[in-house]
Scaffold this motif. Structure first.
Motif, PDB file in Angstrom:
ATOM      1  N   PRO A 279      42.031  36.442  51.914  1.00 16.74           N
ATOM      2  CA  PRO A 279      40.856  37.236  51.543  1.00 16.74           C
ATOM      3  C   PRO A 279      40.908  37.802  50.123  1.00 16.74           C
ATOM      4  CG  PRO A 279      41.623  37.831  53.738  1.00 16.74           C
ATOM      5  CD  PRO A 279      42.657  36.919  53.160  1.00 16.74           C
ATOM      6  N   SER A 280      42.120  38.007  49.587  1.00 13.02           N
ATOM      7  CA  SER A 280      42.259  38.594  48.255  1.00 13.02           C
ATOM      8  C   SER A 280      42.482  37.557  47.159  1.00 13.02           C
ATOM      9  CB  SER A 280      43.421  39.602  48.245  1.00 13.02           C
ATOM     10  OG  SER A 280      43.208  40.632  49.175  1.00 13.02           O
ATOM     11  N   ASN A 281      42.456  36.288  47.525  1.00  7.95           N
ATOM     12  CA  ASN A 281      42.759  35.256  46.536  1.00  7.95           C
ATOM     13  C   ASN A 281      41.780  35.276  45.364  1.00  7.95           C
ATOM     14  OD1 ASN A 281      42.185  32.212  45.593  1.00  7.95           O
ATOM     15  ND2 ASN A 281      44.351  32.417  46.130  1.00  7.95           N
ATOM     16  N   ASN A 282      40.496  35.509  45.637  1.00  3.01           N
ATOM     17  CA  ASN A 282      39.496  35.470  44.564  1.00  3.01           C
ATOM     18  C   ASN A 282      39.538  36.690  43.655  1.00  3.01           C
ATOM     19  OD1 ASN A 282      38.567  37.279  46.438  1.00  3.01           O
ATOM     20  ND2 ASN A 282      36.457  36.583  46.424  1.00  3.01           N
ATOM     21  N   LEU A 283      40.375  37.681  43.994  1.00  5.76           N
ATOM     22  CA  LEU A 283      40.506  38.855  43.123  1.00  5.76           C
ATOM     23  C   LEU A 283      41.428  38.576  41.946  1.00  5.76           C
ATOM     24  CD1 LEU A 283      40.803  41.685  45.814  1.00  5.76           C
ATOM     25  CD2 LEU A 283      38.779  41.021  44.512  1.00  5.76           C
ATOM     26  N   PHE A 284      42.212  37.510  42.034  1.00  5.01           N
ATOM     27  CA  PHE A 284      43.098  37.111  40.941  1.00  5.01           C
ATOM     28  C   PHE A 284      42.398  36.012  40.132  1.00  5.01           C
ATOM     29  CE2 PHE A 284      45.839  38.997  44.082  1.00  5.01           C
ATOM     30  CZ  PHE A 284      46.801  39.686  43.339  1.00  5.01           C
ATOM     31  N   CYS A 285      41.662  36.407  39.105  1.00  5.70           N
ATOM     32  CA  CYS A 285      40.873  35.469  38.305  1.00  5.70           C
ATOM     33  C   CYS A 285      41.526  35.283  36.932  1.00  5.70           C
ATOM     34  CB  CYS A 285      39.441  35.974  38.126  1.00  5.70           C
ATOM     35  SG  CYS A 285      38.557  36.214  39.672  1.00  5.70           S
ATOM     36  N   LEU A 286      41.799  34.037  36.582  1.00  3.63           N
ATOM     37  CA  LEU A 286      42.381  33.749  35.277  1.00  3.63           C
ATOM     38  C   LEU A 286      41.329  33.903  34.182  1.00  3.63           C
ATOM     39  CD1 LEU A 286      44.618  30.630  35.991  1.00  3.63           C
ATOM     40  CD2 LEU A 286      45.415  32.847  35.141  1.00  3.63           C
ATOM     41  N   LEU A 287      41.754  34.415  33.038  1.00  3.81           N
ATOM     42  CA  LEU A 287      40.898  34.485  31.864  1.00  3.81           C
ATOM     43  C   LEU A 287      40.748  33.075  31.278  1.00  3.81           C
ATOM     44  CD1 LEU A 287      42.374  37.732  30.258  1.00  3.81           C
ATOM     45  CD2 LEU A 287      40.127  37.489  31.324  1.00  3.81           C
ATOM     46  N   PRO A 288      39.766  32.856  30.389  1.00  4.64           N
ATOM     47  CA  PRO A 288      39.572  31.516  29.799  1.00  4.64           C
ATOM     48  C   PRO A 288      40.835  30.940  29.167  1.00  4.64           C
ATOM     49  CG  PRO A 288      37.697  32.905  29.308  1.00  4.64           C
ATOM     50  CD  PRO A 288      38.702  33.790  29.986  1.00  4.64           C
ATOM     51  N   SER A 289      41.739  31.819  28.689  1.00  2.00           N
ATOM     52  CA  SER A 289      42.979  31.326  28.085  1.00  2.00           C
ATOM     53  C   SER A 289      43.873  30.642  29.103  1.00  2.00           C
ATOM     54  CB  SER A 289      43.743  32.483  27.432  1.00  2.00           C
ATOM     55  OG  SER A 289      44.157  33.419  28.423  1.00  2.00           O
ATOM     56  N   GLY A 290      43.720  31.029  30.394  1.00  2.79           N
ATOM     57  CA  GLY A 290      44.528  30.433  31.447  1.00  2.79           C
ATOM     58  C   GLY A 290      45.926  30.999  31.547  1.00  2.79           C
ATOM     59  N   ARG A 291      46.219  32.021  30.734  1.00  4.16           N
ATOM     60  CA  ARG A 291      47.576  32.590  30.737  1.00  4.16           C
ATOM     61  C   ARG A 291      47.634  33.969  31.384  1.00  4.16           C
ATOM     62  NH1 ARG A 291      47.272  30.536  25.442  1.00  4.16           N
ATOM     63  NH2 ARG A 291      46.930  32.647  24.631  1.00  4.16           N
ATOM     64  N   ARG A 292      46.534  34.699  31.383  1.00  2.00           N
ATOM     65  CA  ARG A 292      46.513  36.046  31.929  1.00  2.00           C
ATOM     66  C   ARG A 292      45.398  36.164  32.959  1.00  2.00           C
ATOM     67  NH1 ARG A 292      48.976  40.101  29.038  1.00  2.00           N
ATOM     68  NH2 ARG A 292      47.341  41.585  29.580  1.00  2.00           N
ATOM     69  N   TYR A 293      45.553  37.176  33.838  1.00  4.56           N
ATOM     70  CA  TYR A 293      44.556  37.417  34.880  1.00  4.56           C
ATOM     71  C   TYR A 293      43.619  38.540  34.451  1.00  4.56           C
ATOM     72  CZ  TYR A 293      47.320  34.429  37.913  1.00  4.56           C
ATOM     73  OH  TYR A 293      47.990  33.358  38.449  1.00  4.56           O
ATOM     74  N   ARG A 294      42.384  38.433  34.886  1.00  5.96           N
ATOM     75  CA  ARG A 294      41.383  39.434  34.524  1.00  5.96           C
ATOM     76  C   ARG A 294      41.683  40.756  35.222  1.00  5.96           C
ATOM     77  NH1 ARG A 294      36.661  38.473  32.293  1.00  5.96           N
ATOM     78  NH2 ARG A 294      36.802  36.261  32.902  1.00  5.96           N
ATOM     79  N   SER A 295      41.774  41.832  34.457  1.00  8.08           N
ATOM     80  CA  SER A 295      42.055  43.158  35.019  1.00  8.08           C
ATOM     81  C   SER A 295      40.846  43.669  35.799  1.00  8.08           C
ATOM     82  CB  SER A 295      42.418  44.142  33.908  1.00  8.08           C
ATOM     83  OG  SER A 295      43.575  43.714  33.220  1.00  8.08           O
ATOM     84  N   ILE A 296      41.137  44.469  36.813  1.00  5.94           N
ATOM     85  CA  ILE A 296      40.082  45.062  37.631  1.00  5.94           C
ATOM     86  C   ILE A 296      39.762  46.451  37.088  1.00  5.94           C
ATOM     87  CG2 ILE A 296      39.497  45.906  39.938  1.00  5.94           C
ATOM     88  CD1 ILE A 296      41.227  43.748  41.109  1.00  5.94           C
ATOM     89  N   ARG A 297      38.480  46.699  36.832  1.00 11.79           N
ATOM     90  CA  ARG A 297      38.080  48.021  36.343  1.00 11.79           C
ATOM     91  C   ARG A 297      38.219  49.049  37.463  1.00 11.79           C
ATOM     92  NH1 ARG A 297      32.729  47.545  32.458  1.00 11.79           N
ATOM     93  NH2 ARG A 297      33.695  46.273  30.812  1.00 11.79           N
ATOM     94  N   THR A 298      38.846  50.150  37.139  1.00 11.72           N
ATOM     95  CA  THR A 298      39.069  51.193  38.144  1.00 11.72           C
ATOM     96  C   THR A 298      38.570  52.532  37.607  1.00 11.72           C
ATOM     97  OG1 THR A 298      41.303  51.588  37.294  1.00 11.72           O
ATOM     98  CG2 THR A 298      41.083  50.018  39.088  1.00 11.72           C
TER      99      THR A 298
END
Length: 237
Positions: free
Chosen positions: A199-218
């Motif tokens: 269920p949480s797999n889609n929360l880990f989204c790679l940035l266009p660079s493919g090296r880092r994951y998109r941070s979640i705004r909190t």
């Protein structure tokens, strides 16, 4: 299954937990869900143990809270509690972890007695370390990814003191609570990334660079210190 979208039913073995999101003080849907569950159990010859059933309310509204009418099952009111134990984790109504850390540190300290006994019998340090990991570290790290990130500095010191005492007994360097938490977070995040059906797999989204994951705004500290944002920061570091 839950009959309303604002409610969730979590089942594990013979334990059932109903979670209801109450908006504008309207508890109608939540109470209907409890009645529906009660009716389902009666129709399927299952007996609900009301004496073991507890109700916990998490309410952060600043205005004065109105009196809450207890939930009833078969005419018996359900006891309201300030904390309860769910799958080994003590959850408090203010979502802090002081009660839980005190509980597990006390439980772990009780096991230190047996570690001292083994040391008294001149057991090898390897055996002492294995015993520590099986009986003490397992208590300290149970579901650690769910609660350690939101612990206060005082809570963490309380847990780390248990580790330091074990180090003194075993005469061996043991991993700190912080290191264990980081290790478990990375390991759990890795399992989620490998499972596309999680269920949480889609929360880990790679940035266009493919090296880092998109941070979640909190917007709150509670969300910032929870598992997913913490795991993303660890994976990006």
């Amino acid at each position: 299954m839950a009959t309303h979208s604002s409610n969730t039913i979590i089942k594990f073995a013979d334990d059932t937990t109903v979670i209801g999101l109450i908006t504008d003080g309207d508890e109608t849907v939540y109470r209907e869900e409890v009645r529906a569950l009660t009716t389902w159990c009666q129709d399927n010859n299952l007996h609900l143990n009301v004496s073991k059933t507890k109700e916990l309310i998490v309410d952060y509204r600043k205005r004065q809270r109105e009196a809450h009418t207890p939930i009833t099952i078969d005419g018996t009111p359900v006891e309201r509690v300030s904390s309860f134990r769910f799958l080994g984790v003590n959850i408090s109504e203010d979502l802090t972890w002081t009660h839980h850390t005190r509980y597990i540190s006390k439980t772990a300290r009780q096991q230190l007695f047996f570690l001292r006994r083994l040391r008294k019998f001149n057991m090898d340090s390897r055996i002492l370390c294995n015993f520590y990991r099986c009986t003490i570290e397992s208590i300290l790290t149970d579901c650690i990814t769910a609660w350690y990130g939101s612990c206060t500095a005082l809570n963490r010191k309380t847990l780390q003191r248990v580790v330091k005492t074990a180090q003194h007994i075993t005469r061996t360097e043991l991993p700190s609570m912080e290191d264990l938490y980081t290790q478990r977070c990375r390991k759990k995040a890795g399992r989620i990334l490998k499972d596309p059906h999680h269920p949480s797999n889609n929360l880990f989204c790679l940035l266009p660079s493919g090296r880092r994951y998109r941070s979640i705004r909190t917007k709150t500290t509670r969300l910032r210190d929870s598992f997913i944002p913490q795991a993303i920061r660890l994976l990006n570091s």
